[in-house]
Design a protein around this motif. Structure first.
Motif, PDB file in Angstrom:
ATOM      1  N   TRP A 137       0.796  -1.226   0.000  1.00  0.00           N
ATOM      2  CA  TRP A 137       0.000   0.000   0.000  1.00  0.00           C
ATOM      3  C   TRP A 137       0.828   1.275   0.000  1.00  0.00           C
ATOM      4  CZ3 TRP A 137      -4.376  -2.044  -1.191  1.00  0.00           C
ATOM      5  CH2 TRP A 137      -4.721  -3.300  -0.671  1.00  0.00           C
ATOM      6  N   ILE A 138       2.139   1.154   0.052  1.00  0.00           N
ATOM      7  CA  ILE A 138       2.999   2.339   0.117  1.00  0.00           C
ATOM      8  C   ILE A 138       2.786   3.252  -1.092  1.00  0.00           C
ATOM      9  CG2 ILE A 138       5.404   3.119  -0.031  1.00  0.00           C
ATOM     10  CD1 ILE A 138       6.157   0.841   1.872  1.00  0.00           C
ATOM     11  N   VAL A 139       2.763   2.680  -2.273  1.00  0.00           N
ATOM     12  CA  VAL A 139       2.600   3.484  -3.498  1.00  0.00           C
ATOM     13  C   VAL A 139       1.279   4.239  -3.485  1.00  0.00           C
ATOM     14  CG1 VAL A 139       2.345   3.368  -6.005  1.00  0.00           C
ATOM     15  CG2 VAL A 139       4.085   1.981  -4.884  1.00  0.00           C
ATOM     16  N   VAL A 140       0.215   3.592  -2.992  1.00  0.00           N
ATOM     17  CA  VAL A 140      -1.105   4.225  -2.944  1.00  0.00           C
ATOM     18  C   VAL A 140      -1.117   5.369  -1.929  1.00  0.00           C
ATOM     19  CG1 VAL A 140      -3.566   3.828  -2.533  1.00  0.00           C
ATOM     20  CG2 VAL A 140      -2.173   2.025  -3.557  1.00  0.00           C
ATOM     21  N   PHE A 141      -0.576   5.125  -0.756  1.00  0.00           N
ATOM     22  CA  PHE A 141      -0.616   6.127   0.309  1.00  0.00           C
ATOM     23  C   PHE A 141       0.323   7.302   0.052  1.00  0.00           C
ATOM     24  CE2 PHE A 141      -3.121   3.060   2.483  1.00  0.00           C
ATOM     25  CZ  PHE A 141      -3.840   3.766   3.437  1.00  0.00           C
ATOM     26  N   LYS A 142       1.301   7.110  -0.806  1.00  0.00           N
ATOM     27  CA  LYS A 142       2.178   8.222  -1.197  1.00  0.00           C
ATOM     28  C   LYS A 142       1.395   9.325  -1.894  1.00  0.00           C
ATOM     29  CE  LYS A 142       6.851   6.379  -1.858  1.00  0.00           C
ATOM     30  NZ  LYS A 142       7.889   6.041  -2.863  1.00  0.00           N
ATOM     31  N   LYS A 143       0.233   8.995  -2.440  1.00  0.00           N
ATOM     32  CA  LYS A 143      -0.554   9.959  -3.209  1.00  0.00           C
ATOM     33  C   LYS A 143      -1.356  10.913  -2.325  1.00  0.00           C
ATOM     34  CE  LYS A 143      -0.869   6.850  -7.167  1.00  0.00           C
ATOM     35  NZ  LYS A 143      -1.743   6.020  -8.029  1.00  0.00           N
ATOM     36  N   LEU A 144      -1.377  10.667  -1.021  1.00  0.00           N
ATOM     37  CA  LEU A 144      -2.053  11.607  -0.119  1.00  0.00           C
ATOM     38  C   LEU A 144      -1.345  12.955  -0.169  1.00  0.00           C
ATOM     39  CD1 LEU A 144      -2.714   9.319   2.972  1.00  0.00           C
ATOM     40  CD2 LEU A 144      -4.458  10.363   1.499  1.00  0.00           C
ATOM     41  N   HIS A 145      -2.132  14.024  -0.161  1.00  0.00           N
ATOM     42  CA  HIS A 145      -1.541  15.359  -0.327  1.00  0.00           C
ATOM     43  C   HIS A 145      -2.194  16.368   0.615  1.00  0.00           C
ATOM     44  CE1 HIS A 145       0.180  18.898  -2.207  1.00  0.00           C
ATOM     45  NE2 HIS A 145      -1.036  19.409  -2.309  1.00  0.00           N
TER      46      HIS A 145
END
Length: 202
Positions: A79-87
Motif C-alpha cells: 500500500w505504500i505506493v497508494v498512500f504516497k498519493k495523499l496530499h
C-alpha cells in the motif's frame, strides 16, 4: 466492520471556533484519519477510493492518529505506493497507535520486535508522513503560527504508556495555539486536560 464495513468511508465535518486562533489560520482546514490497520486491506481499488476521498477534501493539513498496521510493518508493503498519493499543502503528520508497536504477537527476539518498529517508522517516511515522537513543531503563515504536538501511544493499563506529554510540551508557551495528536482517547481525561500546558484541540 471488518468485512462489509471496512470500505464504507464516512466524512464527519466539524467546525470549531476559538477566540485566540491566530488570524492567518481563520478558515484553516484539517483532515484527520485514524486506525488504517492496513493488514486488513484486500481490495486495491477500494483503498484507492479512500485515498481519493481524502485528497478531495483539499485540506491544509493532514493528520493520521495511529494504528497504521495490525501488528507488522510489512503489512504496509502493498500500500505504500497508494498512500504516497495523499496530499496536503501544509504537510502530513502522524503518530503511533497501540497496534504499531507489535505488542500483540510473539517475536523470535527483542531485536526482531525493535527492528519491526524501526521499519514501520521508515514506512511513515516513505508515504510522506512526518512521524511525531513526543515532540512539537510550529506551522507558520506569515507572522502567525500554531503548534502541532504529537505523542506516542498512551493508554490506560494494561495498555502501555509510551507517550510522554511532558517531553512533547517542553518549551511551549500557554499563549501559543496548540493542537495535540494522541491515539488513545483515554489519554485526554487521564493526562491532557490536567496538564499545565493548555492544548486547544486534541
Amino acid at each position: 466492520g471488518i468485512t462489509r464495513g471496512k470500505y464504507n468511508y464516512t466524512i464527519h465535518r466539524v467546525t470549531l471556533k476559538f477566540k485566540d486562533l491566530p488570524e492567518k489560520f481563520h478558515g484553516y482546514t484539517i483532515t484527520q484519519i485514524s486506525d488504517i490497520h492496513s493488514g486488513s486491506f484486500n481490495n486495491q481499488e477500494e483503498v484507492k477510493k479512500g485515498i481519493d476521498l481524502i485528497n478531495k477534501q483539499q485540506s491544509d493539513l493532514l493528520l493520521f492518529t495511529g494504528d497504521l498496521v495490525n501488528n507488522m510493518a510489512s503489512e504496509m508493503d502493498p500500500w505504500i505506493v497508494v498512500f504516497k498519493k495523499l496530499h496536503a499543502p501544509d504537510g502530513k503528520f502522524s503518530v503511533l497507535g497501540n497496534h504499531d508497536y507489535g505488542d500483540y504477537i510473539p517475536w523470535p527476539s527483542k531485536s526482531a520486535k525493535e527492528k519491526n518498529l524501526e521499519s514501520l517508522k521508515w514506512v511513515h517516511n516513505q508515504i510522506g508522513f512526518r512521524l511525531m515522537l513526543n515532540e512539537s513543531i510550529e506551522i507558520k503563515k506569515s507572522n502567525d503560527s500554531i503548534v502541532l504536538t504529537g505523542v506516542e501511544n498512551w493508554g490506560k493499563p494494561p495498555f502501555p504508556q509510551y507517550g510522554n506529554l511532558n517531553k512533547a510540551s517542553d518549551g511551549l508557551q500557554n499563549e501559543q495555539f496548540k493542537i495535540l495528536m494522541s491515539h488513545d482517547p483515554s489519554h485526554f481525561d487521564a493526562i491532557v486536560k490536567k496538564h499545565p500546558t493548555h492544548y486547544h484541540l486534541t
